[in-house]
Design a protein around this motif. Structure first.
Motif, PDB file in Angstrom:
ATOM      1  N   LEU A 185      -4.676  -0.392  -5.523  1.00 56.84           N
ATOM      2  CA  LEU A 185      -5.101  -0.113  -4.149  1.00 56.84           C
ATOM      3  C   LEU A 185      -6.356  -0.910  -3.817  1.00 56.84           C
ATOM      4  O   LEU A 185      -6.478  -1.472  -2.720  1.00 56.84           O
ATOM      5  CB  LEU A 185      -5.351   1.376  -3.950  1.00 56.84           C
ATOM      6  N   ASN A 218       4.942   5.200  -5.418  1.00 50.97           N
ATOM      7  CA  ASN A 218       5.568   4.923  -6.720  1.00 50.97           C
ATOM      8  C   ASN A 218       4.682   4.172  -7.693  1.00 50.97           C
ATOM      9  O   ASN A 218       5.138   3.817  -8.787  1.00 50.97           O
ATOM     10  CB  ASN A 218       6.852   4.103  -6.496  1.00 50.97           C
ATOM     11  N   GLY A 219       3.428   3.899  -7.283  1.00 55.76           N
ATOM     12  CA  GLY A 219       2.558   3.116  -8.136  1.00 55.76           C
ATOM     13  C   GLY A 219       2.784   1.626  -7.930  1.00 55.76           C
ATOM     14  O   GLY A 219       3.584   1.203  -7.094  1.00 55.76           O
ATOM     15  N   PRO A 220       2.092   0.789  -8.710  1.00 62.92           N
ATOM     16  CA  PRO A 220       2.167  -0.675  -8.524  1.00 62.92           C
ATOM     17  C   PRO A 220       3.463  -1.260  -9.101  1.00 62.92           C
ATOM     18  O   PRO A 220       3.456  -1.963 -10.117  1.00 62.92           O
ATOM     19  CB  PRO A 220       0.930  -1.185  -9.252  1.00 62.92           C
ATOM     20  N   THR A 221       4.568  -0.979  -8.457  1.00 63.94           N
ATOM     21  CA  THR A 221       5.872  -1.461  -8.897  1.00 63.94           C
ATOM     22  C   THR A 221       5.979  -2.976  -8.738  1.00 63.94           C
ATOM     23  O   THR A 221       5.123  -3.616  -8.110  1.00 63.94           O
ATOM     24  CB  THR A 221       6.989  -0.801  -8.081  1.00 63.94           C
ATOM     25  N   ASN A 255       2.721   1.552  -3.382  1.00 62.89           N
ATOM     26  CA  ASN A 255       1.786   1.960  -4.431  1.00 62.89           C
ATOM     27  C   ASN A 255       1.465   3.446  -4.339  1.00 62.89           C
ATOM     28  O   ASN A 255       1.392   4.148  -5.356  1.00 62.89           O
ATOM     29  CB  ASN A 255       0.505   1.135  -4.330  1.00 62.89           C
ATOM     30  N   GLU A 256       1.266   3.957  -3.120  1.00 59.91           N
ATOM     31  CA  GLU A 256       0.971   5.380  -2.944  1.00 59.91           C
ATOM     32  C   GLU A 256       2.143   6.242  -3.399  1.00 59.91           C
ATOM     33  O   GLU A 256       1.946   7.295  -4.007  1.00 59.91           O
ATOM     34  CB  GLU A 256       0.653   5.665  -1.479  1.00 59.91           C
ATOM     35  N   GLU A 274       0.826  -1.209   0.000  1.00 59.85           N
ATOM     36  CA  GLU A 274       0.000   0.000   0.000  1.00 59.85           C
ATOM     37  C   GLU A 274       0.857   1.255   0.000  1.00 59.85           C
ATOM     38  O   GLU A 274       0.588   2.209  -0.753  1.00 59.85           O
ATOM     39  CB  GLU A 274      -0.932  -0.016   1.214  1.00 59.85           C
ATOM     40  N   ASN A 301      -3.217   0.103 -12.935  1.00 59.04           N
ATOM     41  CA  ASN A 301      -3.036   1.483 -12.489  1.00 59.04           C
ATOM     42  C   ASN A 301      -3.033   1.523 -10.966  1.00 59.04           C
ATOM     43  O   ASN A 301      -3.343   0.531 -10.296  1.00 59.04           O
ATOM     44  CB  ASN A 301      -4.110   2.419 -13.063  1.00 59.04           C
ATOM     45  N   LYS A 302      -2.712   2.684 -10.448  1.00 60.37           N
ATOM     46  CA  LYS A 302      -2.560   2.860  -9.007  1.00 60.37           C
ATOM     47  C   LYS A 302      -3.874   2.604  -8.263  1.00 60.37           C
ATOM     48  O   LYS A 302      -3.892   1.985  -7.188  1.00 60.37           O
ATOM     49  CB  LYS A 302      -2.072   4.287  -8.753  1.00 60.37           C
ATOM     50  N   GLU A 303      -4.994   3.066  -8.854  1.00 62.60           N
ATOM     51  CA  GLU A 303      -6.290   2.962  -8.177  1.00 62.60           C
ATOM     52  C   GLU A 303      -6.751   1.507  -8.098  1.00 62.60           C
ATOM     53  O   GLU A 303      -7.216   1.046  -7.049  1.00 62.60           O
ATOM     54  CB  GLU A 303      -7.334   3.813  -8.903  1.00 62.60           C
TER      55      GLU A 303
END
Length: 683
Positions: A461, A419-422, A416-417, A413, A456-458
């Motif tokens: 999450l 750097n994104g879903p690395t 992701n906040e 979490e 994507n990030k959303e």
């Protein structure tokens, strides 16, 4: 190994602090403190007093996970009261006179005061030296325990009275209210300074039953992640306040990422056991120091801990005893009946967590098909030897307060906040999901699933929060996860409508079916099992099928889908579908001549509607302080303290008001402050 001496050793601490109410303590004598902190052994006994505060039934032993685990789309307790109440925090409905609010406040501050006493006196004792790892280890344990108490206060109250000194060492007669961001910052800094001076789990004889360096890192990550997220804060021109997060929230997320990664890189913990085995082992007093649990609250059998009594299927007693060797179980900590449908059908966690049966005083297993389901993660019924037919609570079953799966998902979490879903974030999520699926399903349900979520990030999450829902039912996390990500109102909105629409479909149809189907991806009129069909079966004695190898069971034909009653008898049904069960009659289970002696199918039916044509009170009022209905079928949303009639169809969920999850400051605490403490949030 399981340690037993916490509560006994805790008596030592009471010789220098007798905390009764909110920061109202007897001043200890200098001589008594010097005696207590004169040696490592005496100091260790005093530290047990801090642990004892955490083990109390009013704290982590029961109250936090039973009385004040707030309702969500996972954890749920029904309430049928149609009017406002003084003391119903689970449904966001209480006042400053709330007994539960006051009890929690006092228990947490009692723990804070005891920890402050210990830390202050140890810091000022000749025995204290940063070169003495045994002493600094004890200091770290006390500081993490203090952070645990403060963490709950921050989650439930936001801005709070705060100090790191014992009452007798401060000049403040009334502690000032301190902004939550500052409290989080000081707690994190405090733990960061002591963590390098603590022992790793491998060097602690009691293992995960004591707080280790890895546990300290995990607690820093938990504090930082919650600090960086949204919370309900007082705001101008509002009664209830606004959901906001601090301007420097990314700094907190970076801290959470750093310390979660420290736990991961340490290599101490893993997820090698099956999900169910983690909890079954806890129910059998088996402690593992290199698996999922990072820190377990070590309760004493017969003296502390309601874990395994409040959770799991209910087991009824008669005149203080049960007909089996496990004793009474309350089973009051439950989940929504829709929770089981969140899971993929191949997810190994689903059938273990969600239980649809309980035990009558006759030893008869009975169907539970109602507004909630039992949470099977902890159950005294899973204990191999039984705790005794006349036992109730005080099971001594441990609770893993910090788990490695939590650390992995906190890392994902935070990463992701920032750097994104690395790849690193995806790998952390994959590690948790791998435990939940058999090897033949992992390509689809782990690798492909995570790759799709990482679009994507959303969406990533959302996948993390879904995974947290699957992992942490009953652990007082779900509502905090939703608050932190500003999704609490939305989840409660749809939880209410889900109950409401299923209730309406009991009698006719609901106008909310399509909008809920669009949100859930499930069309409930064709999915929810309004009728369940079951038969009694012998226990096959195979723990991979059922953790208890002795009690009789129910075989339920359709716990997750709609079905019609089988047209063949139970014996032929088991043969036809090659099921490893032997159907039996009720008489063969209970031994009572008056009970049925034939083997038949039973039926349990859900009916959540009154004859007058509106849903039953448990549907209308269990989320009373946020959203409810009335007998006129009006949906009422609490908008900043104003009851507002809404039409859910077409309602813009982006404009949902915040949930007033914050509890009122207890009336007694306000009186003790001589009016310095002021209520906010419409109280």
């Amino acid at each position: 190994m399981k340690i037993k001496n916490i509560l006994i050793g805790g008596i030592c601490m009471l010789t220098f602090t007798a905390c009764n109410d909110f920061l109202d303590v007897d001043t200890p004598s200098k001589q008594s403190n010097e005696s207590i902190f004169s040696s490592e052994n005496e100091t260790s006994m005093a530290l047990n007093g801090v642990y004892a505060k955490a083990l109390s039934d009013n704290a982590f032993g029961n109250f936090l996970y039973n009385n004040v685990q707030l309702n969500s789309d996972v954890d749920f307790a029904t309430n049928s009261n149609e009017v406002p109440q003084l003391n119903a925090p689970k449904r966001f409905d209480c006042t400053a006179e709330s007994g539960d609010s006051e009890k929690l406040w006092n228990a947490m501050y009692s723990g804070v005061e005891t920890a402050n006493n210990f830390i202050y006196n140890l810091e000022n004792a000749p025995i204290y030296s940063e070169d003495n790892i045994n002493v600094t280890q004890m200091m770290g344990e006390a500081k993490v325990l203090r952070a645990m108490f403060y963490y709950e206060l921050l989650c439930y109250w936001g801005n709070i009275p705060f100090t790191m000194l014992p009452t007798y060492a401060t000049q403040e007669f009334v502690l000032p209210i301190t902004d939550r961001d500052e409290v989080y910052k000081q707690l994190i800094t405090d733990l960061e300074s002591i963590a390098p001076l603590m022992k790793p789990t491998a060097e602690i004889s009691e293992g995960v039953e004591r707080i280790s360096q890895e546990a300290c890192w995990a607690m820093i990550a938990r504090l930082a992640l919650q600090a960086g997220g949204y919370s309900l804060r007082p705001a101008a021109n509002t009664n209830y306040g606004k959901m906001e997060r601090p301007s420097n929230y990314k700094d907190f997320y970076q801290t959470a990422r750093t310390y979660a990664d420290k736990v991961i890189q340490s290599g101490t913990h893993a997820l090698n056991k099956s999900f169910s085995q983690v909890f079954i082992d806890e129910c059998n007093f088996i402690v593992s120091n290199n698996d999922d649990p990072i820190f377990e609250l070590a309760f004493g059998e017969g003296s502390s801990g309601q874990w395994g009594y409040r959770q799991g299927p209910q087991a009824k007693s008669y005149e203080g005893a049960t007909p089996h060797i496990w004793g009474e179980a309350n089973g009051g900590v439950q989940v929504t009946p829709f929770y089981r449908h969140m899971f993929d059908e191949r997810d190994l966690r689903r059938d273990f967590i969600t239980c649809f049966w309980y035990y009558e005083t006759s030893n008869q297993p009975a169907i539970s098909h109602s507004y909630t389901s039992y949470n099977g993660k902890w159950s005294k019924l899973w204990n191999n030897l039984g705790l005794g037919s006349n036992t109730t609570g005080a099971t001594g079953i441990n609770f893993a307060y910090l788990r490695y799966s939590d650390v992995l998902l906190m890392f994902a979490e935070a990463e992701n906040e920032l750097n994104g879903p690395t790849t690193a974030a995806q790998d952390a999520l994959k590690t948790v999901r791998k435990r939940a699926f058999k090897a033949e399903h992992q390509a689809e349900m782990v690798d492909a699933y995570v790759a799709t979520a990482a679009a994507n990030k959303e969406s990533f999450l959302d996948a993390i929060l879904d995974e947290r829902a699957y992992e942490f039912a009953g652990e007082n996390m779900r509502w905090k996860d939703l608050v932190r990500n500003n999704q609490y109102g939305e989840k409660l909105f749809y939880t209410f409508l889900r109950y409401y629409s299923v209730a309406e479909n009991c009698m006719t149809s609901s106008s909310y079916d399509d909008m809920i189907a669009e949100y859930d991806g499930i069309y409930w009129p064709e999915t929810f099992p309004y009728n369940m069909y079951y038969t009694y079966i012998q226990n096959p004695g195979e723990k991979s099928l059922y953790p208890n190898s002795q009690l009789s069971l129910l075989y339920i034909v359709n716990p997750y889908t709609q079905a019609t009653i089988p047209q063949i008898n139970p014996e032929n049904y088991m043969t036809q579908y090659e099921l490893p069960y032997t159907p039996v009659s009720l008489k063969s289970i209970t031994g009572n001549d008056s009970d049925g002696s034939t083997i038949v199918w039973g039926e349990a039916t859900v009916n959540w509607m009154e004859d007058a044509g509106y849903p039953k009170a448990q549907i209308l009022y269990s989320l009373y302080g946020y959203i409810r209905s009335n007998e006129m079928s009006r949906i009422i949303l609490n908008v900043d303290g104003t009851e507002t009639n809404i039409d859910p169809i077409g309602y813009n969920v982006d404009n949902l008001p915040p949930v007033r999850y914050i509890l009122p400051i207890p009336k007694e605490a306000i009186a003790r402050s001589n009016g310095i403490y002021q209520q906010h949030f419409g109280y």
